[in-house]
Design a protein around this motif. Sequence first.
Motif, mmCIF file in Angstrom:
data_model
loop_
_atom_site.group_PDB
_atom_site.id
_atom_site.type_symbol
_atom_site.label_atom_id
_atom_site.label_comp_id
_atom_site.label_asym_id
_atom_site.label_seq_id
_atom_site.Cartn_x
_atom_site.Cartn_y
_atom_site.Cartn_z
ATOM 1 N N ARG A 162 -1.605 53.609 12.579
ATOM 2 C CA ARG A 162 -2.943 53.139 12.953
ATOM 3 C C ARG A 162 -2.966 51.632 13.187
ATOM 4 O O ARG A 162 -3.902 51.104 13.775
ATOM 5 N N SER A 163 -1.940 50.936 12.716
ATOM 6 C CA SER A 163 -1.813 49.505 12.970
ATOM 7 C C SER A 163 -0.495 49.267 13.710
ATOM 8 O O SER A 163 0.387 50.122 13.682
ATOM 9 N N PRO A 164 -0.336 48.115 14.363
ATOM 10 C CA PRO A 164 0.845 47.893 15.197
ATOM 11 C C PRO A 164 2.168 47.717 14.438
ATOM 12 O O PRO A 164 3.217 47.649 15.053
ATOM 13 N N GLN A 165 2.130 47.641 13.112
ATOM 14 C CA GLN A 165 3.341 47.450 12.306
ATOM 15 C C GLN A 165 3.302 48.380 11.092
ATOM 16 O O GLN A 165 2.222 48.754 10.640
ATOM 17 N N ILE A 166 4.484 48.705 10.588
ATOM 18 C CA ILE A 166 4.565 49.381 9.285
ATOM 19 C C ILE A 166 5.507 48.565 8.400
ATOM 20 O O ILE A 166 6.374 47.848 8.902
ATOM 21 N N ASP A 167 5.328 48.676 7.084
ATOM 22 C CA ASP A 167 6.180 47.873 6.199
ATOM 23 C C ASP A 167 7.594 48.458 6.133
ATOM 24 O O ASP A 167 7.816 49.629 6.427
ATOM 25 N N SER A 168 8.534 47.619 5.759
ATOM 26 C CA SER A 168 9.952 47.983 5.818
ATOM 27 C C SER A 168 10.311 49.123 4.870
ATOM 28 O O SER A 168 11.160 49.956 5.197
ATOM 29 N N SER A 169 9.684 49.204 3.703
ATOM 30 C CA SER A 169 10.024 50.293 2.774
ATOM 31 C C SER A 169 9.568 51.647 3.331
ATOM 32 O O SER A 169 10.296 52.645 3.216
ATOM 33 N N LEU A 170 8.407 51.693 3.953
ATOM 34 C CA LEU A 170 7.948 52.933 4.576
ATOM 35 C C LEU A 170 8.838 53.293 5.761
ATOM 36 O O LEU A 170 9.190 54.448 5.967
ATOM 37 N N ARG A 171 9.226 52.299 6.514
ATOM 38 C CA ARG A 171 10.135 52.518 7.644
ATOM 39 C C ARG A 171 11.443 53.154 7.164
ATOM 40 O O ARG A 171 11.924 54.122 7.748
ATOM 41 N N GLU A 172 12.022 52.620 6.108
ATOM 42 C CA GLU A 172 13.266 53.178 5.550
ATOM 43 C C GLU A 172 13.065 54.620 5.101
ATOM 44 O O GLU A 172 13.935 55.472 5.313
ATOM 45 N N GLU A 173 11.926 54.899 4.481
ATOM 46 C CA GLU A 173 11.619 56.260 4.037
ATOM 47 C C GLU A 173 11.527 57.228 5.232
ATOM 48 O O GLU A 173 12.060 58.341 5.197
ATOM 49 N N ILE A 174 10.884 56.789 6.298
ATOM 50 C CA ILE A 174 10.756 57.632 7.498
ATOM 51 C C ILE A 174 12.114 57.848 8.149
ATOM 52 O O ILE A 174 12.452 58.966 8.543
ATOM 53 N N TRP A 175 12.930 56.794 8.251
ATOM 54 C CA TRP A 175 14.252 56.940 8.869
ATOM 55 C C TRP A 175 15.139 57.886 8.047
ATOM 56 O O TRP A 175 15.874 58.681 8.619
ATOM 57 N N ALA A 176 15.041 57.825 6.715
ATOM 58 C CA ALA A 176 15.796 58.754 5.856
ATOM 59 C C ALA A 176 15.327 60.187 6.104
ATOM 60 O O ALA A 176 16.135 61.118 6.186
ATOM 61 N N PHE A 177 14.014 60.373 6.228
ATOM 62 C CA PHE A 177 13.456 61.691 6.539
ATOM 63 C C PHE A 177 13.998 62.198 7.875
ATOM 64 O O PHE A 177 14.425 63.345 7.997
ATOM 65 N N LEU A 178 13.984 61.343 8.906
ATOM 66 C CA LEU A 178 14.465 61.751 10.227
ATOM 67 C C LEU A 178 15.953 62.099 10.194
ATOM 68 O O LEU A 178 16.388 63.047 10.861
ATOM 69 N N ALA A 179 16.732 61.372 9.425
ATOM 70 C CA ALA A 179 18.160 61.686 9.287
ATOM 71 C C ALA A 179 18.334 63.059 8.650
ATOM 72 O O ALA A 179 19.151 63.870 9.111
ATOM 73 N N ARG A 180 17.553 63.346 7.601
ATOM 74 C CA ARG A 180 17.624 64.671 6.960
ATOM 75 C C ARG A 180 17.217 65.784 7.913
ATOM 76 O O ARG A 180 17.707 66.905 7.821
ATOM 77 N N GLU A 181 16.318 65.471 8.837
ATOM 78 C CA GLU A 181 15.853 66.455 9.813
ATOM 79 C C GLU A 181 16.824 66.635 10.979
ATOM 80 O O GLU A 181 16.580 67.448 11.862
#
Length: 184
Positions: A150-169
């Motif tokens: 909803r905002s133009p940026q996300i924080d780095s810890s959330l980004r890492e969590e999403i990238w880990a999720f995508l790797a698992r997927e």
Amino acid sequence: MIHANPVRVVVITAMLLFTLLSGCASSPEKEMPITTVEYVDLERFAGRWYVIANIPTFVEKNAYNAIEHYAVRDADTIDTTFSFNKGGFDGKRKSYTPVASVRPNTGNAVWGMQFIWPFKLEYRVLWLNDDYSVTVVGRSKRDYVWVMARSPQIDSSLREEIWAFLAREGYDLQQIQNVPQQWD
């Protein structure tokens, strides 16, 4: 719905053909089922989403300030507007308006996105924060993904969590590109 602009029809048709043909190759990790969220409240999901990162379609390459906007037309139809600046922050603003059909019995998490009749591309909500502030949309083929907020940026810890999720997927993280966002 697409206006009868011949150039736009050619671009969308080429994008559709590319998307359909790119799914012909498979690998073991792309054959495993992909996770979707259990339920999407369409009214809460509606509105503006900034595209933070993606595996871009050819239309999205060199996109700046990319935004997806969803508007609920009825219980199973979502009007979509995808807009971006081509080639730079000061580039020409482009816009596409596909229509999404929510697939029954999916908790509103699986849509068919129609750029050109009669083809509908798979669109799955894979991740969605409880407060509807960040989402990840992808496809079973793992050929495209969109990380949006909803905002133009996300924080780095959330980004890492999403990238880990995508790797698992089963996504190839090397293919994911940041989408430049710069707003006043």
